[in-house]
Design an enzyme around this catalytic site. Structure first.
Site, mmCIF file in Angstrom:
data_model
loop_
_atom_site.group_PDB
_atom_site.id
_atom_site.type_symbol
_atom_site.label_atom_id
_atom_site.label_comp_id
_atom_site.label_asym_id
_atom_site.label_seq_id
_atom_site.Cartn_x
_atom_site.Cartn_y
_atom_site.Cartn_z
ATOM 1 N N CYS A 121 23.366 14.074 25.489
ATOM 2 C CA CYS A 121 24.337 14.427 24.432
ATOM 3 C C CYS A 121 24.057 14.136 23.100
ATOM 4 C CB CYS A 121 25.822 13.943 24.984
ATOM 5 S SG CYS A 121 27.272 14.422 24.012
ATOM 6 N N GLY A 154 25.735 20.968 26.162
ATOM 7 C CA GLY A 154 25.894 21.278 24.812
ATOM 8 C C GLY A 154 24.821 21.663 24.217
ATOM 9 N N GLY A 210 21.820 19.106 28.382
ATOM 10 C CA GLY A 210 23.167 19.221 28.159
ATOM 11 C C GLY A 210 23.874 20.407 28.203
ATOM 12 N N ARG A 238 33.054 25.118 26.030
ATOM 13 C CA ARG A 238 33.115 23.642 26.356
ATOM 14 C C ARG A 238 33.268 22.936 24.980
ATOM 15 N NH1 ARG A 238 30.837 18.751 27.281
ATOM 16 N NH2 ARG A 238 31.854 17.766 29.355
ATOM 17 N N GLU A 257 16.874 -10.724 27.884
ATOM 18 C CA GLU A 257 16.563 -11.518 29.107
ATOM 19 C C GLU A 257 17.059 -10.850 30.050
ATOM 20 O OE1 GLU A 257 17.736 -16.113 29.137
ATOM 21 O OE2 GLU A 257 19.595 -14.788 29.662
ATOM 22 N N GLY A 282 34.685 10.194 28.702
ATOM 23 C CA GLY A 282 33.461 10.074 28.019
ATOM 24 C C GLY A 282 33.072 11.064 27.037
#
Length: 485
Positions: free
Chosen positions: A306, A390, A388, A402, A468, A299
Site C-alpha cells: 500500500c 490500489g 495491492g 475502493r 536487539e 487499517g
C-alpha cells in the site's frame, strides 16, 4: 482545530513489545478461538484478505478448514463471485441440504459438466416431483463414449440405499460402510430427495477437526463488496449463495457513501453480518457502528503493498489505530479486525493485545499454494505475484471504486505490484503463525484472546531495542520457517 493540529505520537508494531507476565499457562493449553458475532466464531483469529492475489474459493476453503475465514475478493463479475461463495459452501457439509440433482431425461454430457465443475463424484437423479429415482456416479460413466446418452440409460436404479431425514453422521457412516457406497441420499416418507451425506464429508470432519463452520456444518466464507453501482445486486447474489459475512471494503470507511451503504444494507438484511472499513480513528469506528456494522476493520496504509500514506499523506500507525478504534468499539460491544502491516506472528499477538479480535492477512498468505496469484521463477527461486488492490493492475480490473476513482484512463494508484517468495501449502504457514500466537499468550499468562486483550501491557522501544530484538551479530546460515529479513 488549529491549536491541536499536531495530535499525539503514533506507534506501530516495531515501536512496541508486550511485557512478559507471571504465567501458569503453557502455549499448548491456550485457546485461540475468537468470537466476532453470535453467529460467527473463528477457531483461529486469522482472516485472509479480500485481494485478487490472496483469496478465491481455494484459499477460502483451505483457511476455513484451518479454523479461519476467507474473504472472496470483488475483482470479478457478480455471478463469478457468487459462484465462488457457493463453491466454498458446497465444498463440504455434514449434511448437504440442497444437493445438486439431475433428471433422467438429461444427457451424460450434463452430468459430466456438473460433476467436473464442482468436483463431485456423483449426483442424485430425481423425477419431476423431486422423488429419488436413481443415482449417477463416476463408475456409471467410466466406459461411456457417447455423451448424448440419456442419464436414464446408465444410472443406477435398483437397490438404492437411502436414509431418512434426521440421520446422524455416525449412523450415515455405518450405512455407507455396510453397503460399501460413497453417497447416501436422504429422503422423506414419500421418497422426495431432502439431502445427501457423502463419505468424503465424513472423512473431512475427521481430517479437519478445527474447521470453522456454520450451523449446517458448512465451511464459513465472506465476500468483499464496494460502493459501486452494482453493490446492491452483488450483495443480493452473495446472500442467495449463502455467504456468511459481507465486507464493505473501501480505502476510507469514514466517508458518506460508505456510511450510507452500510445503513442501506443493514436495513435490507437485518440479520446479515457486516464488516465495514477501513478506518483508523475512534470517530470513524463509532459512525460505522451506528450505521449498522457488526465488525469494524482497521487499517489505512499499513500494508506492504500500500502506498496511501506516501501518495496521499494519510494514515495512522497501526498499533495506535487499532488501540484507538478498539477503545471506542468496546463501548458498543463491537469487535475490530486489525488489517495490514503484519510481518511476523509476533505482530499478530501485538495486534490482538492492542484491541483486535482478529487480524486480516495479505502478504503473509499470498505466497501459499492456495492463493490465486500466479507462480513465477526469478533468479532460480519460486515466487508468487502479489499486488495491492490500489495498484494500477487491480484498479483497472475492478477495484478502483475502493479508492473512489472512476476514470480508467487517469487512475492514481495507491498500491504497487510485486512478488513474494513461494511458501508451499497454507497449513504450514498457519501452523507457524498460530504457534507464535500461542507462544505470545503463554509469555503473557493469558489463556484466551479476550484475556490477551484485557490483561497485557506494552513497552515502547527505541531503534536500538528493535535491532536487539532481531537476530544480530551473526550470519544466518539456515532460514527459519517463521522468520525472514
Amino acid at each position: 482545530m488549529w491549536e491541536n493540529k499536531f495530535q499525539k505520537e503514533g506507534l506501530t508494531f516495531d515501536d512496541v513489545l508486550l511485557v512478559p507476565a507471571k504465567s501458569e499457562v503453557l502455549p499448548r493449553d491456550v485457546s485461540v478461538k475468537t468470537k466476532l458475532t453470535e453467529t460467527l466464531q473463528l477457531n483461529i483469529p486469522i482472516i485472509s484478505a479480500g485481494m485478487d492475489t490472496v483469496t478465491e474459493a481455494k484459499m477460502a476453503i483451505a483457511i476455513a478448514r484451518e479454523g479461519g475465514l476467507g474473504i472472496i475478493h470483488k475483482n470479478m463479475s457478480v455471478e463469478e463471485q457468487a459462484e465462488q461463495v457457493d463453491r466454498v459452501k458446497r465444498s463440504e457439509s455434514g449434511v448437504i441440504t440442497n444437493p445438486f440433482f439431475l433428471t433422467p431425461d438429461r444427457q451424460v454430457f450434463d452430468a459430466e459438466h456438473l460433476m467436473g465443475k464442482y468436483r463431485i463424484s456423483g449426483v442424485p437423479i430425481v423425477d419431476e416431483d423431486q422423488k429419488l429415482v436413481g443415482i449417477l456416479t463416476n463408475r456409471d460413466l467410466r466406459f461411456i463414449e457417447d455423451y448424448s446418452t440419456l442419464i436414464d440409460d446408465v444410472m443406477t436404479k435398483e437397490n438404492l440405499v437411502t436414509a431418512p431425514v434426521g440421520t446422524t453422521l455416525k449412523e450415515a457412516e455405518e450405512i455407507l460402510q455396510k453397503h460399501k457406497i460413497e453417497k447416501l441420499p436422504l429422503v422423506d416418507e414419500s421418497g422426495t430427495l431432502k439431502g445427501l451425506i457423502t463419505i468424503k464429508d465424513i472423512e473431512k470432519v475427521i481430517e479437519f477437526p478445527n474447521s470453522a463452520k456454520d450451523s449446517q456444518g458448512r465451511l464459513i466464507v465472506g465476500a468483499a463488496v464496494g460502493v459501486s453501482a452494482d453493490t446492491d445486486v452483488r450483495v443480493a447474489a452473495l446472500v442467495e449463495a449463502g455467504v456468511d459475512v459481507i465486507v464493505i471494503d473501501t480505502a476510507h470507511g469514514h466517508s458518506k457513501g460508505v456510511l450510507e451503504k452500510v445503513k442501506a444494507i443493514r436495513e435490507q438484511y437485518p440479520d446479515l453480518t457486516i464488516i465495514a472499513g477501513n478506518v483508523a480513528t475512534a470517530e470513524a469506528t463509532r459512525d460505522l457502528i451506528e450505521a449498522g456494522a457488526n465488525v469494524v476493520k482497521v487499517g489505512i496504509g499499513p500494508g506492504s503493498i500500500c502506498t496511501t500514506r506516501i501518495v496521499a499523506g494519510i494514515g495512522v500507525p497501526q498499533i495506535t489505530a487499532v488501540y484507538d478504534c478498539a477503545n471506542e468499539a468496546r463501548k458498543h460491544g463491537v469487535p475490530i479486525i486489525a488489517d495490514g502491516g503484519i510481518k511476523y506472528s509476533g505482530d499478530i499477538v501485538k495486534a490482538l493485545a492492542a484491541g483486535g479480535h482478529a487480524v486480516m492477512l495479505g502478504s503473509l498468505l499470498a505466497g501459499v499454494s492456495e492463493s490465486p496469484g500466479e507462480r513465477e521463477i526469478f533468479q532460480g527461486r519460486q515466487f508468487k505475484v502479489y499486488r495491492g488492490m490500489g495498484s494500477l493492475g487491480a484498479m483497472e480490473k475492478g477495484s478502483k471504486d475502493r479508492y473512489f476513482q472512476e476514470n480508467n484512463q487517469k487512475l492514481v494508484p495507491e498500491g504497487i505490484e510485486g512478488r513474494i517468495p513461494y511458501k508451499g501449502p497454507l497449513h504450514d504457514t498457519i501452523h507457524q503463525l498460530v504457534g507464535g500466537i500461542r507462544a505470545g499468550m503463554g509469555y503473557c499468562g493469558t489463556k484466551t484472546i479476550d484475556e490477551l486483550r484485557e490483561n497485557t501491557q506494552f513497552i515502547r522501544i527505541t531503534g536500538a531495542g528493535l535491532r536487539e530484538s532481531h537476530p544480530h551479530d551473526v550470519q544466518i546460515t539456515k532460514e527459519a520457517p517463521n522468520y525472514t529479513l
